[in-house]
Design a protein around this motif. Structure first.
Motif, mmCIF file in Angstrom:
data_model
loop_
_atom_site.group_PDB
_atom_site.id
_atom_site.type_symbol
_atom_site.label_atom_id
_atom_site.label_comp_id
_atom_site.label_asym_id
_atom_site.label_seq_id
_atom_site.Cartn_x
_atom_site.Cartn_y
_atom_site.Cartn_z
ATOM 1 N N TYR A 16 39.487 14.224 80.033
ATOM 2 C CA TYR A 16 38.429 15.049 79.448
ATOM 3 C C TYR A 16 38.348 16.405 80.151
ATOM 4 O O TYR A 16 38.252 17.454 79.506
ATOM 5 C CB TYR A 16 37.105 14.302 79.567
ATOM 6 N N SER A 71 39.870 8.294 81.857
ATOM 7 C CA SER A 71 39.469 9.027 80.650
ATOM 8 C C SER A 71 38.738 10.310 81.023
ATOM 9 O O SER A 71 38.909 11.353 80.377
ATOM 10 C CB SER A 71 38.563 8.144 79.780
ATOM 11 N N GLU A 122 41.316 18.545 79.160
ATOM 12 C CA GLU A 122 41.167 19.065 77.798
ATOM 13 C C GLU A 122 40.261 20.293 77.768
ATOM 14 O O GLU A 122 40.502 21.240 77.011
ATOM 15 C CB GLU A 122 40.588 17.988 76.878
ATOM 16 N N ARG A 153 31.554 9.712 73.569
ATOM 17 C CA ARG A 153 32.496 10.070 74.638
ATOM 18 C C ARG A 153 31.972 11.244 75.439
ATOM 19 O O ARG A 153 31.986 11.217 76.676
ATOM 20 C CB ARG A 153 33.855 10.422 74.043
ATOM 21 N N GLU A 154 31.500 12.274 74.756
ATOM 22 C CA GLU A 154 31.010 13.452 75.463
ATOM 23 C C GLU A 154 29.791 13.120 76.315
ATOM 24 O O GLU A 154 29.664 13.598 77.447
ATOM 25 C CB GLU A 154 30.672 14.562 74.467
ATOM 26 N N MET A 198 31.060 11.247 79.373
ATOM 27 C CA MET A 198 31.813 12.124 80.278
ATOM 28 C C MET A 198 30.889 13.077 81.043
ATOM 29 O O MET A 198 31.044 13.285 82.240
ATOM 30 C CB MET A 198 32.854 12.921 79.499
#
Length: 220
Positions: A79, A75, A82, A27-28, A31
């Motif tokens: 991110y 998403s 967050e 995911r990171e 992103m």
């Protein structure tokens, strides 16, 4: 499969095209690749392949987790939110005045990042913000983030009133005003190139909003 959900979001492993990485790391990677691609291409011209070109993993990994560009960008917006929501560092014993100052500085000047600084990230964020009027899902996410920023300020103002360090005010209105001023200050720097806008915005908040909150004998 849409976004990172279920067991995948908890740090499980995903095996795609002989590449096994934890879902959290994947995911990171995606992103951060999206940050780079958006910075280069902008929202309108962004393609999934542009994001794939910005990372070492195969492009199949993106399609495994997301149902297209809009799904990925939804998403991505979460991110970004967050990163800012969870990175305000204030000692538990800090007084409301200190915490309020820290939260304002966080929104205006941002945390430190290993790659892509605060203003590079805000440039991407504000571009997506501008397009949210045409996408209900993105608008909902951005609206939630706005409310979270505002509420964090409202909570501190209310705490300050309870402790007697802030005078009695409409905390909701103060939180909204500070949040809006911050947003306009960031937009002025990003869109108009006014490099001094963040510092000028901070000074205006200090002199015309925060100073009016302090009761006699409070911090200056």
């Amino acid at each position: 499969m849409s976004e990172f959900s279920g067991d995948d979001a908890g740090g499980g492993e995903v095996d795609v095209a002989d590449e096994k990485v934890s879902a959290k790391d994947t995911r990171e990677v995606i992103m951060e690749a999206t940050f780079r691609a958006l910075a280069k291409r902008g929202y309108t011209d962004l393609r999934m392949r542009d994001i794939g070109d910005e990372m070492e993993l195969t492009r199949q990994v993106i399609h495994y987790h997301f149902d297209g560009k809009n799904d990925l960008l939804a998403s991505f917006l979460r991110y970004v939110a967050e990163q800012y929501e969870g990175s305000v560092e204030v000692d538990e014993s800090a007084d409301p005045w200190t915490e309020l100052q820290a939260r304002i500085d966080q929104c205006l000047f941002g945390p430190e990042f290993d790659e892509f600084g605060h203003w590079e990230r805000m440039k991407v964020y504000h571009e997506l913000f501008a397009h949210a009027q045409n996408d209900d899902r993105h608008r909902e996410i951005l609206d939630e983030h706005y409310d979270q920023i505002k509420q964090s300020i409202v909570d501190v103002v209310e705490d300050g009133m309870e402790e007697g360090v802030f005078r009695e005010v409409d905390a909701e209105l103060v939180g909204q005003l500070i949040t809006d001023v911050i947003h306009v200050g960031r937009e002025r720097r990003i869109s108009l190139g006014h490099d001094d806008a963040p510092k000028e915005t901070r000074r205006a908040i200090d002199e015309y909003i925060l100073d009016s909150l302090v009761v006699d004998g409070g911090p200056e």
